[in-house]
Scaffold this motif. Sequence first.
Motif, PDB file in Angstrom:
ATOM      1  N   GLY A  78      44.866  38.755  46.362  1.00 39.72           N
ATOM      2  CA  GLY A  78      45.377  37.460  45.909  1.00 39.72           C
ATOM      3  C   GLY A  78      44.402  36.716  45.025  1.00 39.72           C
ATOM      4  N   GLY A  79      43.131  36.723  45.396  1.00 40.92           N
ATOM      5  CA  GLY A  79      42.114  36.077  44.569  1.00 40.92           C
ATOM      6  C   GLY A  79      41.968  36.740  43.219  1.00 40.92           C
ATOM      7  N   PHE A  80      42.050  38.067  43.195  1.00 37.33           N
ATOM      8  CA  PHE A  80      41.968  38.809  41.940  1.00 37.33           C
ATOM      9  C   PHE A  80      43.129  38.433  41.020  1.00 37.33           C
ATOM     10  CE2 PHE A  80      42.751  42.455  39.205  1.00 37.33           C
ATOM     11  CZ  PHE A  80      41.473  42.754  38.742  1.00 37.33           C
ATOM     12  N   LEU A  81      44.335  38.365  41.576  1.00 40.12           N
ATOM     13  CA  LEU A  81      45.501  37.997  40.766  1.00 40.12           C
ATOM     14  C   LEU A  81      45.369  36.590  40.189  1.00 40.12           C
ATOM     15  CD1 LEU A  81      48.495  39.426  42.807  1.00 40.12           C
ATOM     16  CD2 LEU A  81      47.633  40.207  40.612  1.00 40.12           C
ATOM     17  N   MET A  82      44.961  35.651  41.028  1.00 44.55           N
ATOM     18  CA  MET A  82      44.815  34.271  40.543  1.00 44.55           C
ATOM     19  C   MET A  82      43.701  34.169  39.509  1.00 44.55           C
ATOM     20  SD  MET A  82      47.096  32.236  41.601  1.00 44.55           S
ATOM     21  CE  MET A  82      46.396  30.671  41.106  1.00 44.55           C
ATOM     22  N   GLY A  83      42.587  34.831  39.753  1.00 42.12           N
ATOM     23  CA  GLY A  83      41.477  34.795  38.806  1.00 42.12           C
ATOM     24  C   GLY A  83      41.833  35.431  37.478  1.00 42.12           C
ATOM     25  N   ARG A  84      42.555  36.526  37.538  1.00 37.37           N
ATOM     26  CA  ARG A  84      42.953  37.200  36.305  1.00 37.37           C
ATOM     27  C   ARG A  84      43.954  36.371  35.515  1.00 37.37           C
ATOM     28  NH1 ARG A  84      45.188  43.323  35.587  1.00 37.37           N
ATOM     29  NH2 ARG A  84      45.157  43.253  33.329  1.00 37.37           N
ATOM     30  N   TYR A  85      44.853  35.703  36.208  1.00 38.00           N
ATOM     31  CA  TYR A  85      45.863  34.900  35.527  1.00 38.00           C
ATOM     32  C   TYR A  85      45.261  33.627  34.934  1.00 38.00           C
ATOM     33  CZ  TYR A  85      50.090  32.181  34.736  1.00 38.00           C
ATOM     34  OH  TYR A  85      51.074  31.423  34.163  1.00 38.00           O
ATOM     35  N   ALA A  97      43.990  30.361  46.452  1.00 34.62           N
ATOM     36  CA  ALA A  97      44.898  31.403  46.946  1.00 34.62           C
ATOM     37  C   ALA A  97      44.594  31.733  48.402  1.00 34.62           C
ATOM     38  CB  ALA A  97      44.801  32.657  46.080  1.00 34.62           C
ATOM     39  N   GLY A  98      43.310  31.816  48.742  1.00 38.19           N
ATOM     40  CA  GLY A  98      42.914  32.085  50.124  1.00 38.19           C
ATOM     41  C   GLY A  98      43.328  30.977  51.070  1.00 38.19           C
ATOM     42  N   ALA A  99      43.203  29.733  50.618  1.00 38.54           N
ATOM     43  CA  ALA A  99      43.615  28.607  51.456  1.00 38.54           C
ATOM     44  C   ALA A  99      45.127  28.628  51.687  1.00 38.54           C
ATOM     45  CB  ALA A  99      43.193  27.296  50.805  1.00 38.54           C
ATOM     46  N   ILE A 128      37.615  31.417  57.331  1.00 43.22           N
ATOM     47  CA  ILE A 128      36.447  31.781  56.517  1.00 43.22           C
ATOM     48  C   ILE A 128      36.679  33.125  55.830  1.00 43.22           C
ATOM     49  CG2 ILE A 128      33.983  32.368  56.587  1.00 43.22           C
ATOM     50  CD1 ILE A 128      34.612  29.365  56.872  1.00 43.22           C
ATOM     51  N   LEU A 129      37.244  34.087  56.554  1.00 46.58           N
ATOM     52  CA  LEU A 129      37.525  35.402  55.959  1.00 46.58           C
ATOM     53  C   LEU A 129      38.513  35.293  54.810  1.00 46.58           C
ATOM     54  CD1 LEU A 129      37.819  37.647  59.145  1.00 46.58           C
ATOM     55  CD2 LEU A 129      36.093  37.827  57.347  1.00 46.58           C
ATOM     56  N   CYS A 130      39.570  34.525  55.001  1.00 43.23           N
ATOM     57  CA  CYS A 130      40.584  34.371  53.952  1.00 43.23           C
ATOM     58  C   CYS A 130      39.998  33.686  52.720  1.00 43.23           C
ATOM     59  CB  CYS A 130      41.775  33.565  54.472  1.00 43.23           C
ATOM     60  SG  CYS A 130      42.761  34.421  55.705  1.00 43.23           S
ATOM     61  N   LEU A 131      39.259  32.610  52.943  1.00 39.64           N
ATOM     62  CA  LEU A 131      38.683  31.868  51.822  1.00 39.64           C
ATOM     63  C   LEU A 131      37.633  32.688  51.081  1.00 39.64           C
ATOM     64  CD1 LEU A 131      38.264  28.320  53.434  1.00 39.64           C
ATOM     65  CD2 LEU A 131      40.056  29.087  51.875  1.00 39.64           C
ATOM     66  N   ALA A 132      36.732  33.316  51.825  1.00 38.90           N
ATOM     67  CA  ALA A 132      35.638  34.063  51.189  1.00 38.90           C
ATOM     68  C   ALA A 132      36.154  35.294  50.451  1.00 38.90           C
ATOM     69  CB  ALA A 132      34.609  34.465  52.239  1.00 38.90           C
ATOM     70  N   SER A 133      37.052  36.040  51.073  1.00 36.33           N
ATOM     71  CA  SER A 133      37.517  37.267  50.418  1.00 36.33           C
ATOM     72  C   SER A 133      38.336  36.964  49.181  1.00 36.33           C
ATOM     73  CB  SER A 133      38.317  38.120  51.392  1.00 36.33           C
ATOM     74  OG  SER A 133      39.483  37.455  51.821  1.00 36.33           O
ATOM     75  N   SER A 134      39.142  35.925  49.219  1.00 36.68           N
ATOM     76  CA  SER A 134      39.930  35.594  48.034  1.00 36.68           C
ATOM     77  C   SER A 134      39.055  35.004  46.936  1.00 36.68           C
ATOM     78  CB  SER A 134      41.078  34.662  48.388  1.00 36.68           C
ATOM     79  OG  SER A 134      40.588  33.480  48.949  1.00 36.68           O
ATOM     80  N   MET A 135      38.014  34.288  47.315  1.00 40.71           N
ATOM     81  CA  MET A 135      37.077  33.775  46.320  1.00 40.71           C
ATOM     82  C   MET A 135      36.337  34.936  45.647  1.00 40.71           C
ATOM     83  SD  MET A 135      34.257  30.720  46.626  1.00 40.71           S
ATOM     84  CE  MET A 135      33.288  31.504  47.869  1.00 40.71           C
ATOM     85  N   ILE A 136      35.966  35.923  46.416  1.00 38.18           N
ATOM     86  CA  ILE A 136      35.321  37.113  45.844  1.00 38.18           C
ATOM     87  C   ILE A 136      36.303  37.840  44.916  1.00 38.18           C
ATOM     88  CG2 ILE A 136      34.435  39.427  46.415  1.00 38.18           C
ATOM     89  CD1 ILE A 136      33.169  38.078  48.919  1.00 38.18           C
ATOM     90  N   GLY A 137      37.556  37.931  45.346  1.00 40.41           N
ATOM     91  CA  GLY A 137      38.570  38.546  44.492  1.00 40.41           C
ATOM     92  C   GLY A 137      38.706  37.816  43.162  1.00 40.41           C
ATOM     93  N   GLY A 138      38.665  36.471  43.214  1.00 37.00           N
ATOM     94  CA  GLY A 138      38.722  35.697  41.985  1.00 37.00           C
ATOM     95  C   GLY A 138      37.506  35.930  41.093  1.00 37.00           C
ATOM     96  N   MET A 139      36.343  36.082  41.713  1.00 38.93           N
ATOM     97  CA  MET A 139      35.120  36.276  40.928  1.00 38.93           C
ATOM     98  C   MET A 139      35.071  37.645  40.265  1.00 38.93           C
ATOM     99  SD  MET A 139      32.044  34.345  42.959  1.00 38.93           S
ATOM    100  CE  MET A 139      32.301  34.991  44.577  1.00 38.93           C
ATOM    101  N   ILE A 140      35.651  38.668  40.893  1.00 42.64           N
ATOM    102  CA  ILE A 140      35.595  39.999  40.276  1.00 42.64           C
ATOM    103  C   ILE A 140      36.719  40.216  39.270  1.00 42.64           C
ATOM    104  CG2 ILE A 140      34.398  41.035  42.235  1.00 42.64           C
ATOM    105  CD1 ILE A 140      37.063  42.320  43.053  1.00 42.64           C
ATOM    106  N   ALA A 141      37.640  39.271  39.182  1.00 40.94           N
ATOM    107  CA  ALA A 141      38.732  39.390  38.214  1.00 40.94           C
ATOM    108  C   ALA A 141      38.167  39.285  36.799  1.00 40.94           C
ATOM    109  CB  ALA A 141      39.767  38.291  38.432  1.00 40.94           C
ATOM    110  N   PRO A 142      38.732  40.068  35.879  1.00 38.86           N
ATOM    111  CA  PRO A 142      38.234  39.993  34.505  1.00 38.86           C
ATOM    112  C   PRO A 142      38.541  38.642  33.869  1.00 38.86           C
ATOM    113  CG  PRO A 142      40.157  41.412  34.624  1.00 38.86           C
ATOM    114  CD  PRO A 142      39.802  41.033  36.028  1.00 38.86           C
ATOM    115  N   GLY A 143      37.581  38.118  33.144  1.00 33.78           N
ATOM    116  CA  GLY A 143      37.737  36.801  32.532  1.00 33.78           C
ATOM    117  C   GLY A 143      38.220  36.928  31.161  1.00 33.78           C
TER     118      GLY A 143
END
Length: 143
Positions: A78-85, A97-99, A128-143
């Motif tokens: 979910g974080g990856f999708l939001m970060g990529r979009y 997204a994690g929240a 914490i798991l939901c927030l942290a993992s989705s934040m990491i997903g957002g950070m690894i998404a291509p900018g």
Amino acid sequence: MIRSDDGWRGVLCGRMHMERQEKRKKPGKMLAIAVVLMIAVSAMLLFILSVVMYKMALGKNVAEIVIILVYVIAGVIGGFLMGRYMRERRFLWGLVAGAAYFFVLLAISLAVGGGQMKDMMQMFITMILCLASSMIGGMIAPG
């Protein structure tokens, strides 16, 4: 020297400005899509877990570890999708997204549990798991 076509430049720039405003990202729609996908991934993985547990008679400890992995995998997706979009502030959109995912999980948990929370510490860890993992997903998404 003033050229005769200077008046048209303002009209063209105004049109381009309006087109840019129309192309602005709509995070609400993508957030809903990301959360639905996160829930779908979670449901699919939990179904697979239940089948494996039934066939192999796995213990409770293994199930708890796999459930944590399900939260993390869904959060990263979910974080990856939001970060990529969104492409800007990707970590923040992953966090959002994690929240949203956590609050959907919380609502489902309250509905199934009769409106009572059983373990506040487990709920906090899940958040914490939901927030942290989705934040990491957002950070690894291509900018």
